[in-house]
Design a protein around this motif. Structure first.
Motif, mmCIF file in Angstrom:
data_model
loop_
_atom_site.group_PDB
_atom_site.id
_atom_site.type_symbol
_atom_site.label_atom_id
_atom_site.label_comp_id
_atom_site.label_asym_id
_atom_site.label_seq_id
_atom_site.Cartn_x
_atom_site.Cartn_y
_atom_site.Cartn_z
ATOM 1 N N SER A 143 0.961 -1.170 0.073
ATOM 2 C CA SER A 143 0.106 0.391 -0.333
ATOM 3 C C SER A 143 0.853 1.379 0.610
ATOM 4 N N GLU A 144 2.212 0.985 -0.077
ATOM 5 C CA GLU A 144 2.889 2.330 -0.050
ATOM 6 C C GLU A 144 3.768 3.066 -1.191
ATOM 7 N N GLY A 145 3.209 1.674 -2.262
ATOM 8 C CA GLY A 145 4.165 2.153 -3.692
ATOM 9 C C GLY A 145 4.885 1.056 -3.846
ATOM 10 N N TYR A 146 5.384 0.511 -2.719
ATOM 11 C CA TYR A 146 6.645 -0.259 -3.390
ATOM 12 C C TYR A 146 6.799 -2.099 -3.641
ATOM 13 N N ALA A 147 7.592 -2.018 -4.630
ATOM 14 C CA ALA A 147 7.333 -4.133 -4.542
ATOM 15 C C ALA A 147 7.465 -4.232 -3.258
ATOM 16 N N ALA A 148 6.636 -6.040 -3.116
ATOM 17 C CA ALA A 148 7.161 -6.896 -1.653
ATOM 18 C C ALA A 148 6.941 -8.209 -2.239
ATOM 19 N N PRO A 149 7.047 -8.753 -0.688
ATOM 20 C CA PRO A 149 7.095 -10.592 -1.545
ATOM 21 C C PRO A 149 6.040 -11.118 -2.007
ATOM 22 N N ALA A 150 6.144 -11.966 -2.918
ATOM 23 C CA ALA A 150 4.771 -12.700 -2.999
ATOM 24 C C ALA A 150 3.789 -13.269 -2.737
ATOM 25 N N ALA A 151 4.810 -13.284 -1.482
ATOM 26 C CA ALA A 151 3.667 -14.966 -0.747
ATOM 27 C C ALA A 151 5.605 -15.168 0.402
ATOM 28 N N LEU A 152 5.156 -15.237 1.483
ATOM 29 C CA LEU A 152 6.016 -16.021 2.280
ATOM 30 C C LEU A 152 5.588 -17.599 2.696
ATOM 31 N N ALA A 153 6.577 -18.505 2.158
ATOM 32 C CA ALA A 153 6.426 -19.648 2.890
ATOM 33 C C ALA A 153 7.491 -20.648 4.305
ATOM 34 N N THR A 154 6.595 -21.873 3.992
ATOM 35 C CA THR A 154 7.613 -22.123 4.869
ATOM 36 C C THR A 154 7.992 -24.076 4.293
ATOM 37 N N ASP A 155 8.950 -24.478 4.806
ATOM 38 C CA ASP A 155 9.607 -25.708 4.048
ATOM 39 C C ASP A 155 9.832 -26.427 4.904
ATOM 40 N N VAL A 156 9.314 -27.953 5.783
ATOM 41 C CA VAL A 156 9.580 -28.617 6.715
ATOM 42 C C VAL A 156 10.622 -29.553 5.937
ATOM 43 N N VAL A 157 11.860 -30.193 6.803
ATOM 44 C CA VAL A 157 12.413 -31.497 6.643
ATOM 45 C C VAL A 157 11.875 -32.310 7.943
ATOM 46 N N VAL A 158 11.254 -32.594 7.437
ATOM 47 C CA VAL A 158 11.074 -34.215 8.744
ATOM 48 C C VAL A 158 11.759 -35.551 8.410
ATOM 49 N N LEU A 159 12.445 -35.481 9.248
ATOM 50 C CA LEU A 159 13.723 -36.434 9.203
ATOM 51 C C LEU A 159 13.486 -37.838 9.961
ATOM 52 N N THR A 160 13.810 -38.800 9.594
ATOM 53 C CA THR A 160 13.887 -40.377 11.053
ATOM 54 C C THR A 160 14.699 -40.979 10.426
ATOM 55 N N VAL A 161 14.747 -42.286 11.386
ATOM 56 C CA VAL A 161 16.025 -43.156 10.744
ATOM 57 C C VAL A 161 15.060 -44.984 10.984
ATOM 58 N N ARG A 162 15.562 -45.450 9.814
ATOM 59 C CA ARG A 162 14.735 -46.777 9.913
ATOM 60 C C ARG A 162 15.798 -46.907 9.417
ATOM 61 N N ASP A 163 16.226 -48.684 9.375
ATOM 62 C CA ASP A 163 17.187 -49.395 9.070
ATOM 63 C C ASP A 163 18.392 -48.691 9.138
ATOM 64 N N ALA A 164 18.267 -48.326 10.505
ATOM 65 C CA ALA A 164 19.977 -47.807 10.423
ATOM 66 C C ALA A 164 20.342 -46.340 9.245
ATOM 67 N N GLY A 165 19.560 -45.764 8.840
ATOM 68 C CA GLY A 165 19.999 -45.131 7.752
ATOM 69 C C GLY A 165 18.975 -43.413 8.155
ATOM 70 N N LEU A 166 19.259 -42.131 7.934
ATOM 71 C CA LEU A 166 18.850 -40.623 8.268
ATOM 72 C C LEU A 166 17.918 -40.388 6.887
ATOM 73 N N LEU A 167 15.932 -40.804 7.122
ATOM 74 C CA LEU A 167 15.633 -40.477 6.292
ATOM 75 C C LEU A 167 15.055 -39.037 6.195
ATOM 76 N N ALA A 168 14.568 -38.688 5.042
ATOM 77 C CA ALA A 168 13.726 -37.693 4.797
ATOM 78 C C ALA A 168 12.831 -38.176 3.910
ATOM 79 N N LEU A 169 11.253 -37.412 4.697
ATOM 80 C CA LEU A 169 10.156 -36.646 3.116
ATOM 81 C C LEU A 169 9.983 -36.021 2.301
ATOM 82 N N THR A 170 9.705 -36.649 1.444
ATOM 83 C CA THR A 170 10.079 -35.900 0.202
ATOM 84 C C THR A 170 8.187 -35.940 -0.393
ATOM 85 N N VAL A 171 7.634 -34.697 -1.168
ATOM 86 C CA VAL A 171 6.382 -35.155 -1.553
ATOM 87 C C VAL A 171 6.286 -34.893 -3.129
ATOM 88 N N GLY A 172 5.901 -34.845 -4.233
ATOM 89 C CA GLY A 172 5.760 -34.911 -5.611
ATOM 90 C C GLY A 172 4.791 -33.406 -5.589
#
Lengths: 226, 226
Positions: free
Chosen positions: B8-37
């Motif tokens: 409203s002041e006439g200047y460029a602003a971010p188009a949006a604010l996002a969050t990203d979540v790194v979801v980690l777990t350990v399974r079968d002695a390995g560190l895994l991260a969750l990803t989505v399509g």
DNA sequence: GTAATAGTGTCTTTTAGACACTATAGC
DNA sequence: GCTATAGTGTCTAAAAGACACTATTAC
């Protein structure tokens, strides 16, 4: 009247993106933070400003730091985002906070700037007391495990200079002999070969940090990958 | 066409604010991260979404986490802001990243979700490989100094369960006796009094973390305030 | 010489790593 | 009994803390 913004998809967007910079130094055995006055605000605030379109927030922080302190490349690292919806009365303005460390003799060109005790600050605007507390905690936590103090000890320094900085941050007293042994053991500093004679007493050997980029030292963080 | 926003002041602003979540777990002695399509994207991505007007970014992250994993209150902490201007091809969209840890047996309702090796991920969209690397580094660094693994070990657990989690994260082998002694020495866990008999062998005593909020343990960060 | 600051050597305490030994279960 | 897992005790190695002692300067 609060600022607002709408994006080209028709949804509400942040009104702006801000950065705030916590500038810390050690002077007279105390940890000090830089604050500035604000137009039309009784409380003082951390230096900062708006991120321009196409600008990296780190560059915004470096630019603001240069305006306030005249310094080009001290130690700086991101503290995190402070983005709760009501943090800024002007509207939805998330802020990315940075922690910067500068030498004790830094002259501050900005006329409204003042150094304030970092651990007992006067009331600050916005959520800046929160940001400052996070900065102090970060500094304390990384003190012995990183080269974080390189910003306060940029040039050649004596081990006694370093000790005074570490004592002010940790709020502890260190034995000079043990301090020198342990700081050298981090692997983060190197001797310059120079000596400094200041007044009476044996001249001190000078040291410098081998890097001014954020780096972890050999502190024992329990052997990862033995 | 890229998204844009003007305030409203006439200047460029971010188009949006996002969050990203790194979801980690350990399974079968390995560190895994969750990803989505993603719709219309070949590469996979971290789960995330846009912060609504008047919403705390942490609440956005918790909401997304619940949608993907059905979990309500695992361990979650902010990683930091990722806000370089060209990080998102859709426009100026800063993102606040979070690190969340979940138990190994977490069922993921989202049909497009997959677990991926956290240390050798397939190519990810945006700057998400960067974000994931920062998450793994954070987890490794805090492993022995905090209760960060409480998200992976929520309920009553045996010391051998904890040891397998710690070994996968640190990529190291720990002596069982020393491991138990040192984990107890952090002061972050307590015995539940229960025992668990699973197959042959002496039943194991069960433990739990005393808090599921981010907390520092008694790890030696060189006596602050002696 | 004395006072002041810098630096070395070494003893003690604490923490971490290794590993032998004991304990309790299923079969 | 044998095997498998859990847990204890203790020796050794490494790091941190304390402190006596030596070194080099100004005066």
């Amino acid at each position: 009247m609060a600022w607002t913004a709408t994006n080209s998809e028709g949804y509400a967007a942040p009104a702006a993106l801000a950065t705030d910079v916590v500038v810390l130094t050690v002077r007279d055995a105390g940890l000090l933070a830089l604050t500035v006055g604000r137009d039309g605000g009784a409380e003082r605030a951390l230096p900062g400003g708006f991120v321009g379109a196409g600008e990296r927030p780190l560059d915004t922080a470096l630019r603001k730091l240069h305006e306030k302190t005249g310094l080009q490349a001290p130690y700086i690292e991101q503290l995190g985002a402070f983005a709760d919806p009501d943090r800024d009365p002007r509207g939805w303005i998330p802020s990315i906070a940075y922690l910067a460390l500068v030498p004790a003799d830094t002259e501050v060109p900005d006329a409204s700037a003042r150094w304030m005790r970092a651990r007992q600050p006067a009331p600050l605007a916005f959520d800046h007391e929160h940001v400052l507390a996070a900065a102090v905690e970060r500094l304390e936590g990384k003190l012995w495990w990183s080269n974080i103090t390189v910003g306060m000890l940029p040039g050649p320094f004596a081990l006694s200079d370093a000790r005074r900085v570490y004592e002010a941050i940790a709020q502890a007293r260190y034995d000079p002999a043990t301090f020198g042994r342990d700081l050298k053991a981090t692997g983060l500093i190197e001797a310059t070969g120079e000596q400094r004679a200041a007044g009476p007493g044996r001249p001190a050997a000078m040291y410098r940090f081998t890097s001014n980029r954020p780096t972890w030292g050999a502190g024992r963080r329990k052997r990862i990958a033995a």
